[in-house]
Design a protein around this motif. Sequence first.
Motif, mmCIF file in Angstrom:
data_model
loop_
_atom_site.group_PDB
_atom_site.id
_atom_site.type_symbol
_atom_site.label_atom_id
_atom_site.label_comp_id
_atom_site.label_asym_id
_atom_site.label_seq_id
_atom_site.Cartn_x
_atom_site.Cartn_y
_atom_site.Cartn_z
ATOM 1 N N ILE A 20 0.810 -1.221 0.000
ATOM 2 C CA ILE A 20 0.000 0.000 0.000
ATOM 3 C C ILE A 20 0.843 1.271 0.000
ATOM 4 O O ILE A 20 0.391 2.333 0.375
ATOM 5 C CB ILE A 20 -0.970 0.017 1.206
ATOM 6 C CG1 ILE A 20 -0.196 -0.120 2.512
ATOM 7 C CG2 ILE A 20 -2.020 -1.063 1.058
ATOM 8 C CD1 ILE A 20 -1.009 0.157 3.747
ATOM 9 N N GLN A 21 2.090 1.154 -0.440
ATOM 10 C CA GLN A 21 2.953 2.328 -0.500
ATOM 11 C C GLN A 21 2.398 3.328 -1.517
ATOM 12 O O GLN A 21 1.921 2.933 -2.582
ATOM 13 C CB GLN A 21 4.366 1.918 -0.908
ATOM 14 C CG GLN A 21 5.005 0.939 0.059
ATOM 15 C CD GLN A 21 6.301 0.406 -0.495
ATOM 16 O OE1 GLN A 21 7.160 1.180 -0.914
ATOM 17 N NE2 GLN A 21 6.449 -0.902 -0.525
ATOM 18 N N ALA A 46 3.544 2.861 -5.070
ATOM 19 C CA ALA A 46 2.925 1.719 -5.767
ATOM 20 C C ALA A 46 1.552 2.116 -6.282
ATOM 21 O O ALA A 46 1.194 1.806 -7.432
ATOM 22 C CB ALA A 46 2.820 0.519 -4.828
ATOM 23 N N LYS A 47 0.775 2.794 -5.454
ATOM 24 C CA LYS A 47 -0.566 3.219 -5.873
ATOM 25 C C LYS A 47 -0.499 4.171 -7.067
ATOM 26 O O LYS A 47 -1.279 4.046 -8.017
ATOM 27 C CB LYS A 47 -1.299 3.883 -4.714
ATOM 28 C CG LYS A 47 -1.751 2.904 -3.655
ATOM 29 C CD LYS A 47 -2.545 3.607 -2.578
ATOM 30 C CE LYS A 47 -3.076 2.622 -1.572
ATOM 31 N NZ LYS A 47 -3.888 3.235 -0.546
ATOM 32 N N LYS A 48 0.449 5.109 -7.034
ATOM 33 C CA LYS A 48 0.591 6.057 -8.155
ATOM 34 C C LYS A 48 0.939 5.334 -9.442
ATOM 35 O O LYS A 48 0.381 5.637 -10.502
ATOM 36 C CB LYS A 48 1.681 7.091 -7.839
ATOM 37 C CG LYS A 48 1.252 8.159 -6.878
ATOM 38 C CD LYS A 48 2.386 9.143 -6.645
ATOM 39 C CE LYS A 48 2.047 10.083 -5.502
ATOM 40 N NZ LYS A 48 3.179 10.915 -5.107
ATOM 41 N N LEU A 76 -7.302 -2.110 -4.483
ATOM 42 C CA LEU A 76 -7.950 -2.573 -3.255
ATOM 43 C C LEU A 76 -6.910 -3.237 -2.370
ATOM 44 O O LEU A 76 -6.056 -3.966 -2.850
ATOM 45 C CB LEU A 76 -9.083 -3.552 -3.573
ATOM 46 C CG LEU A 76 -10.189 -3.023 -4.493
ATOM 47 C CD1 LEU A 76 -11.218 -4.117 -4.760
ATOM 48 C CD2 LEU A 76 -10.855 -1.801 -3.907
ATOM 49 N N GLN A 77 -7.026 -2.994 -1.094
ATOM 50 C CA GLN A 77 -6.042 -3.495 -0.146
ATOM 51 C C GLN A 77 -6.420 -4.880 0.375
ATOM 52 O O GLN A 77 -7.584 -5.189 0.595
ATOM 53 C CB GLN A 77 -5.942 -2.513 1.030
ATOM 54 C CG GLN A 77 -4.847 -2.853 2.003
ATOM 55 C CD GLN A 77 -4.709 -1.781 3.080
ATOM 56 O OE1 GLN A 77 -5.176 -0.653 2.915
ATOM 57 N NE2 GLN A 77 -4.059 -2.138 4.165
ATOM 58 N N LYS A 78 -5.393 -5.731 0.541
ATOM 59 C CA LYS A 78 -5.581 -7.023 1.205
ATOM 60 C C LYS A 78 -5.593 -6.782 2.702
ATOM 61 O O LYS A 78 -4.850 -5.933 3.176
ATOM 62 C CB LYS A 78 -4.430 -7.981 0.880
ATOM 63 C CG LYS A 78 -4.465 -8.562 -0.495
ATOM 64 C CD LYS A 78 -3.281 -9.506 -0.644
ATOM 65 C CE LYS A 78 -3.220 -10.104 -2.029
ATOM 66 N NZ LYS A 78 -2.049 -10.978 -2.186
#
Length: 121
Positions: A85-86, A89-91, A102-104
């Motif tokens: 969820i860094q 990484a999202k960008k 979506l987050q685990k």
Amino acid sequence: MAIPVTVADDSMMSRKAVLRAIPEDWDVEVSEAKNGKEALVMVEQGKAEVLFLDLTMPEMDGFEVLTHLHEHHAKTVVIVISADIQPEAKKLVDKLGAFRFLQKPLQKEELHNTLQELGLL
């Protein structure tokens, strides 16, 4: 007509969690992939109009899959499901064209809302 869906994650437990979160009334034909290479094979075979994609996998990671899809299969709807969820990484996931991150552990309601937003439910 069933929508072809692939769940790509190297963890069988994580794939099962995604399968359990898929709404029961959603008409889908589900395939599974254990790594990025298998995920791309599913896309090439028409088995992944919707791709649930983990980022950390052997052989070819989710970022590499997204890069390939961005260049060759822009129509594939990708929903990344990852524990990574860094912000960077999202960008990158957004830049490479994933619909949602979506987050685990995956929450059933969050997946349902995402699918509704996409017009798939």
